[in-house]
Design an enzyme around this catalytic site. Sequence first.
Site, PDB file in Angstrom:
ATOM      1  N   TRP A 154      -2.470  -0.980  -4.359  1.00 52.73           N
ATOM      2  CA  TRP A 154      -3.840  -0.649  -4.772  1.00 52.73           C
ATOM      3  C   TRP A 154      -4.910  -1.364  -3.965  1.00 52.73           C
ATOM      4  O   TRP A 154      -6.073  -0.990  -4.004  1.00 52.73           O
ATOM      5  CB  TRP A 154      -4.060  -0.944  -6.259  1.00 52.73           C
ATOM      6  CG  TRP A 154      -3.670  -2.331  -6.737  1.00 52.73           C
ATOM      7  CD1 TRP A 154      -2.519  -2.651  -7.390  1.00 52.73           C
ATOM      8  CD2 TRP A 154      -4.421  -3.549  -6.629  1.00 52.73           C
ATOM      9  NE1 TRP A 154      -2.494  -3.983  -7.682  1.00 52.73           N
ATOM     10  CE2 TRP A 154      -3.653  -4.569  -7.229  1.00 52.73           C
ATOM     11  CE3 TRP A 154      -5.655  -3.885  -6.086  1.00 52.73           C
ATOM     12  CZ2 TRP A 154      -4.075  -5.897  -7.307  1.00 52.73           C
ATOM     13  CZ3 TRP A 154      -6.084  -5.204  -6.148  1.00 52.73           C
ATOM     14  CH2 TRP A 154      -5.298  -6.193  -6.753  1.00 52.73           C
ATOM     15  N   LYS A 178       3.305   8.360  -2.216  1.00 57.28           N
ATOM     16  CA  LYS A 178       2.968   7.983  -3.596  1.00 57.28           C
ATOM     17  C   LYS A 178       2.006   6.801  -3.594  1.00 57.28           C
ATOM     18  O   LYS A 178       2.365   5.712  -3.165  1.00 57.28           O
ATOM     19  CB  LYS A 178       4.217   7.582  -4.387  1.00 57.28           C
ATOM     20  CG  LYS A 178       3.902   7.443  -5.876  1.00 57.28           C
ATOM     21  CD  LYS A 178       4.914   6.614  -6.639  1.00 57.28           C
ATOM     22  CE  LYS A 178       4.624   5.134  -6.593  1.00 57.28           C
ATOM     23  NZ  LYS A 178       3.349   4.746  -7.220  1.00 57.28           N
ATOM     24  N   PRO A 179       0.790   7.015  -4.076  1.00 54.60           N
ATOM     25  CA  PRO A 179      -0.151   5.891  -4.147  1.00 54.60           C
ATOM     26  C   PRO A 179       0.042   5.081  -5.423  1.00 54.60           C
ATOM     27  O   PRO A 179       0.855   5.432  -6.272  1.00 54.60           O
ATOM     28  CB  PRO A 179      -1.513   6.587  -4.153  1.00 54.60           C
ATOM     29  CG  PRO A 179      -1.270   7.949  -4.703  1.00 54.60           C
ATOM     30  CD  PRO A 179       0.198   8.281  -4.517  1.00 54.60           C
ATOM     31  N   GLY A 229       3.657  -3.430  -0.648  1.00 50.99           N
ATOM     32  CA  GLY A 229       3.443  -3.865  -2.029  1.00 50.99           C
ATOM     33  C   GLY A 229       3.987  -5.265  -2.229  1.00 50.99           C
ATOM     34  O   GLY A 229       4.167  -6.017  -1.264  1.00 50.99           O
ATOM     35  N   GLU A 251       6.485  -4.055   3.843  1.00 53.24           N
ATOM     36  CA  GLU A 251       5.351  -4.966   4.052  1.00 53.24           C
ATOM     37  C   GLU A 251       5.046  -5.574   2.696  1.00 53.24           C
ATOM     38  O   GLU A 251       4.491  -4.909   1.820  1.00 53.24           O
ATOM     39  CB  GLU A 251       4.138  -4.187   4.579  1.00 53.24           C
ATOM     40  CG  GLU A 251       4.316  -3.631   5.965  1.00 53.24           C
ATOM     41  CD  GLU A 251       4.352  -4.713   7.038  1.00 53.24           C
ATOM     42  OE1 GLU A 251       4.066  -5.887   6.733  1.00 53.24           O
ATOM     43  OE2 GLU A 251       4.673  -4.381   8.179  1.00 53.24           O
ATOM     44  N   LEU A 252       5.407  -6.838   2.517  1.00 55.61           N
ATOM     45  CA  LEU A 252       5.384  -7.413   1.164  1.00 55.61           C
ATOM     46  C   LEU A 252       4.312  -8.488   1.016  1.00 55.61           C
ATOM     47  O   LEU A 252       3.370  -8.559   1.794  1.00 55.61           O
ATOM     48  CB  LEU A 252       6.778  -7.940   0.836  1.00 55.61           C
ATOM     49  CG  LEU A 252       7.913  -6.924   1.056  1.00 55.61           C
ATOM     50  CD1 LEU A 252       9.262  -7.534   0.769  1.00 55.61           C
ATOM     51  CD2 LEU A 252       7.692  -5.661   0.218  1.00 55.61           C
ATOM     52  N   CYS A 287      -3.443  -8.659   1.335  1.00 53.95           N
ATOM     53  CA  CYS A 287      -2.183  -9.361   1.624  1.00 53.95           C
ATOM     54  C   CYS A 287      -2.410 -10.474   2.638  1.00 53.95           C
ATOM     55  O   CYS A 287      -1.806 -11.526   2.572  1.00 53.95           O
ATOM     56  CB  CYS A 287      -1.157  -8.374   2.141  1.00 53.95           C
ATOM     57  SG  CYS A 287      -1.725  -7.448   3.580  1.00 53.95           S
ATOM     58  N   GLU A 389       1.272 -16.523  -4.868  1.00 53.06           N
ATOM     59  CA  GLU A 389       0.245 -15.648  -4.269  1.00 53.06           C
ATOM     60  C   GLU A 389      -0.758 -15.271  -5.354  1.00 53.06           C
ATOM     61  O   GLU A 389      -0.425 -14.559  -6.296  1.00 53.06           O
ATOM     62  CB  GLU A 389       0.898 -14.379  -3.707  1.00 53.06           C
ATOM     63  CG  GLU A 389      -0.111 -13.479  -3.037  1.00 53.06           C
ATOM     64  CD  GLU A 389       0.424 -12.094  -2.663  1.00 53.06           C
ATOM     65  OE1 GLU A 389       1.340 -11.588  -3.323  1.00 53.06           O
ATOM     66  OE2 GLU A 389      -0.126 -11.520  -1.707  1.00 53.06           O
TER      67      GLU A 389
END
Length: 495
Positions: A154, A178-179, A229, A251-252, A287, A389
Amino acid sequence: MALKIETPLTVNAYINGEIVEAQEHAPRENPAKPDETAGYWPKNTVEEAKQAIDSADEAFKSWKHSEMKDRIERMQKGIQKIKDNQDDLAELLSKEHGKPIYDAQGELTVSLMFMEYAVENAERVYKEEVNEDERGKNILRHDPIGVVSAISPWNYPLALSTEKIAPALLAGNTMVMKPSPMAPLTVTLVTQMVAEEFPEGVLNIVNGDADIGIELTSNDKVRKIAFTGGTNTGRHIMKAAADTIKNVTLELGGNDPAIFLDDFDVNDEAAMRRVVISNFLTGGQICMIAKRMYVHESIYDQFVEKYMEAAEKWLRIGDPTLEETTVGPVNNKAQLEFVQELIEDSRQNGYDIREVGNVADEEFFNNGYFMYPTVVLGADYDARIVAEEQFGPAVPILKFKDDDHAVELANDSELGLTSSVWGEEAHAIEIAKRIEAGVTMVNTAAIQGLDIRYPFGGVKQSGIGREYGEEGMLEYVDSHSINIPKTKDLPHIPQ
Ligand code: NAD
């Protein structure tokens, strides 16, 4: 051609070249004014997700043979449609996400930049290479992988979707997007706009949460997953992908350190403003934001003083639709509560907590998911606000003794996405080489230091694979070597 984009906007799935009216829609609230609805997104069923995958699978049979020229022309038409609606799309994004209008416009610019980079480089990166020498000939092809499931978060919803759509389709793959339910509207609309320029089934979009995500990451027909995410969701996805050995790009999360060396000039006002932006752009919900600040003890007191001055000037918290606002609300209540929980933990541990910035309208502030940007001083190195985080408008500033200590603290994390080193350039570059991260920036941080011509991604539990640059584009193809050696037999095998 400009569309008429009005809120509340209702969006729907786009499957096999058609808009699919959902049985049920869910509201997406405006986080700056939670009693206002930005729009309604379709609660798609697992059956609809399967239909989208089936249509992408069918479309792949011919799309993989399409000409690069045709792919590029179609993508350019999609890009033009986004440009024609850029201002309206930025407004929609701001309303559903909460990010200030300048920031939403910035995301539109970055989203287009990703697509244009892929268009400009597709011919070169995906072309067939032929090499020949005295040992023989090799034809190196870059074959498309198949159906790609793209899942985005998001916080930067549109850019983190267009960065996947463009290279995937240009490489000859088909896709189901899928968003996130926390920012579903702009992505769904833009994906449909682009999909309309392609043959049916090449680009599809469905909405939903984990249930749809699980189908998209476990269905046998999906050959690749492009996911951005949280690290925990990344773990689930790797497991879901394991059964059919899907190709994954993950990509975390990041807990990005910023190191301020003893030769960093605290009196450089422009640099100090850049530092504050590195922490609080998009309310810290990026991120690659600087999330742990380590400052050399010899400059620490002065640093904090100058930082607070810069923060007071730049942090103007309030209505995202106003041009002067630099920080909007947190995107959703759960995230707001999580960041507040970390601050409460800091309070209970007796750390020095400073709220910074200016709120113009207290009533507006109290009504939305707002909080004051918060700086935590004197925290322990293993405090929750340091080790976790935060993904919101809060940041710890800590001291270090010498360069080795700074490197040790920066690397003391299971995450390693981006990082930054600030100080005299040659000194900073030396330290940058010692940081465990996918990207390290010198004298800048976060999106300010991003260069999409070069690879981006994480080490350790911040992810697998790369995005951006040539390396990122190659994540959407399988290399295929066709070998025609001159000597076709092995000399040691008996006749
Ligand atoms: P999230 O992991 O909660 O959700 C991301 C997406 O995954 C959403 O679309 C969600 O619906 C979907 N999802 C949830 N469960 C799933 C499952 N079991 N299987 C498949 N899909 C599933 O992340 P978020 O809260 O939307 O975003 C914040 C996180 O994303 C932060 O940790 C941030 O650091 C990270 N992030 C990383 C990057 C990067 O480039 N490395 C960029 C932006 C955000």
